[in-house]
Design a protein around this motif. Sequence first.
Motif, PDB file in Angstrom:
ATOM      1  N   ASP A   1      48.709  65.053  34.605  1.00  0.00           N
ATOM      2  CA  ASP A   1      47.606  66.016  34.526  1.00  0.00           C
ATOM      3  C   ASP A   1      47.211  66.513  35.916  1.00  0.00           C
TER       4      ASP A   1
ATOM      5  N   LEU B   1      46.541  71.474  30.525  1.00  0.00           N
ATOM      6  CA  LEU B   1      45.613  70.347  30.558  1.00  0.00           C
ATOM      7  C   LEU B   1      44.740  70.395  29.314  1.00  0.00           C
TER       8      LEU B   1
ATOM      9  N   LYS C   1      38.112  68.784  33.081  1.00  0.00           N
ATOM     10  CA  LYS C   1      39.000  69.681  33.811  1.00  0.00           C
ATOM     11  C   LYS C   1      38.500  69.887  35.245  1.00  0.00           C
TER      12      LYS C   1
ATOM     13  N   TYR D   1      39.466  66.845  37.250  1.00  0.00           N
ATOM     14  CA  TYR D   1      40.899  66.842  37.553  1.00  0.00           C
ATOM     15  C   TYR D   1      41.220  67.808  38.689  1.00  0.00           C
TER      16      TYR D   1
END
Length: 600
Positions: free
Chosen positions: A280, A293, A300, A303
């Motif tokens: 990811d 993703l 998100k 990440y």
Amino acid sequence: MEPFIVSARKYRPQAFVDVVGQEAITNTLTNAIENDHLAQALLFCGPRGVGKTTCARILAKQINRDGTEKEDEDFAFNIFELDAASNNSVDDIRNLIDQVRIPPQVGKYKVYIIDEVHMLSQSAFNAFLKTLEEPPRHAIFILATTEKHKIIPTILSRCQIFDFKRITVGDAANYLKYIAEQQGIKAEEDALHIIAQKADGALRDALSIFDRVVSFSGKELTRKAVTENLNVLDYDTYFEVTDLILENDIPNLLLLFNRILAQGFEGHHFVIGLASHFRDLMVCRHKETVALLEVGDNAKRLYLEQAKKTSQEFLLQALEITNETDLQYKSSKNSRLLVELTLMKLASLTFKGEKKNPEGSHNHLIPLVDLIPASYFHKTGNGTSVNPYPAETRTKEEFPAASEVRYVPQDSVPETEDEDELLEEALPEPTSTTVRESPPRIQINTPAKRVSGLSLSSIQAKKKHELNKIEVTYDEDDLPREPVSQEALRKHWNLYIQKMDDAGKKILASNLNADLPVIEENTISITLPNDTMKKEVEREQSALLNYLKSALNNHYLELSIVVNEETMRKYAFTPQEKYEKLREKNPAIDLLRKTFDLDL
């Protein structure tokens, strides 16, 4: 108190527009009904919980509607469902065939839904073939299965096949959000995404997990409650692990892994999740791949932030290490140690400590005074050892630091060298600083009558040897390129085969003897019957070409190996193929086999 109805039944779609994630199939069926272009035998195949049986029931209702019926009419008398898992015999199919002949009393069609059709026996399939190929005008068969490969080809060829796809995480999360709103449940977006990921593409599983988590947490569905109930590692754990890896904090990394094991998680589950986390992070490094993703907006953002701290090289190496651990986990005798070693390797990828030396310089050297070998401790008369350079007499002036040490190459020492002179030669003057660029060893001499690599004569011999080196270069145009005839090539080819046979390489000799070589310009071509023989020859290709180049006086020869499938068939026959060949030559052999009941 009303009985509880699970969400998978309560919210089962009643029309094609309500079916989630199968728009291509539902649009096709809708158009087929409107245009009266529907096949009489349909096969719905795909993974569990994606809407096969639901679409079959909706289709059975839609084809009988003409606008005059009640809104809640379900046409129960026209729809017949058969569970092939428990009704898989020939008699069950024969009873079904007898019912098919009777036309419907209400509506236009009788619809037969056979679920788990792959469970039918071979004889039941055969009994069903004729009816499935030419059913009555009023009968429509809908077959549903999760294992299409188990259905015989003669059934597949008589059906119009619809392949149902897995439900994406986004579609499943959106549908769960809709159901949560219908039930008045406040659910976090990340919590719904975790449920959708756990369902692994099956919407029915997602609804079952949703019911379970709601029973645990009540009217408020949080990410923490979902991870606790489903016994999954939260992505916060992997963010923390990655931060510790980037900080090279091995002690806290091992302690964190110990806490994960104490919570009841398996090391294999942890490694798989860590590999997915690195994946990811990799897709977050490029704007084009961020769409891959499948997490909520909050996750998100996290990440994307952590992806900025990592490099592509680190992520590729981390993925390779975690993937290798995943493959080795089941065969490991000490699985915990395997995961801990993996974490140590990951934490060492970006380590830049005192032993890291990218410039190639020697920053951490031991002082020369601490490198005096044991050979300098002379034996005294009573057997005790005496150090000629005791610690109390060592001073910086006498023994300079490592940065002031002069390095010389290692070689042998002649037996006649005087020990004190050699030591004086090895140690620099107190005021001088001499350092060589290359990192050879420090010149420390052993006692007389002992061979060492530190003598001045050996150094001179080495320098003399370097001066005597002659660099030889070849011009391509100077290499021989004599024309090679077919006869000369095959002569030396056979000589090489004989040489390999005498050396005990029987298989290689046999492979080289499988075809006669043909030369065109400077390319030698041979044809072999299979890839195994080709690989065997390719392993010997270098030695073979060197021999031929020397023997034929042509250094531009190349070897081309081709695999001919027709040739391969000549070399390998199955017992059945051998029998067919014999029967072609003499049909009476078939009578012989039947008379004596012989096996192949």
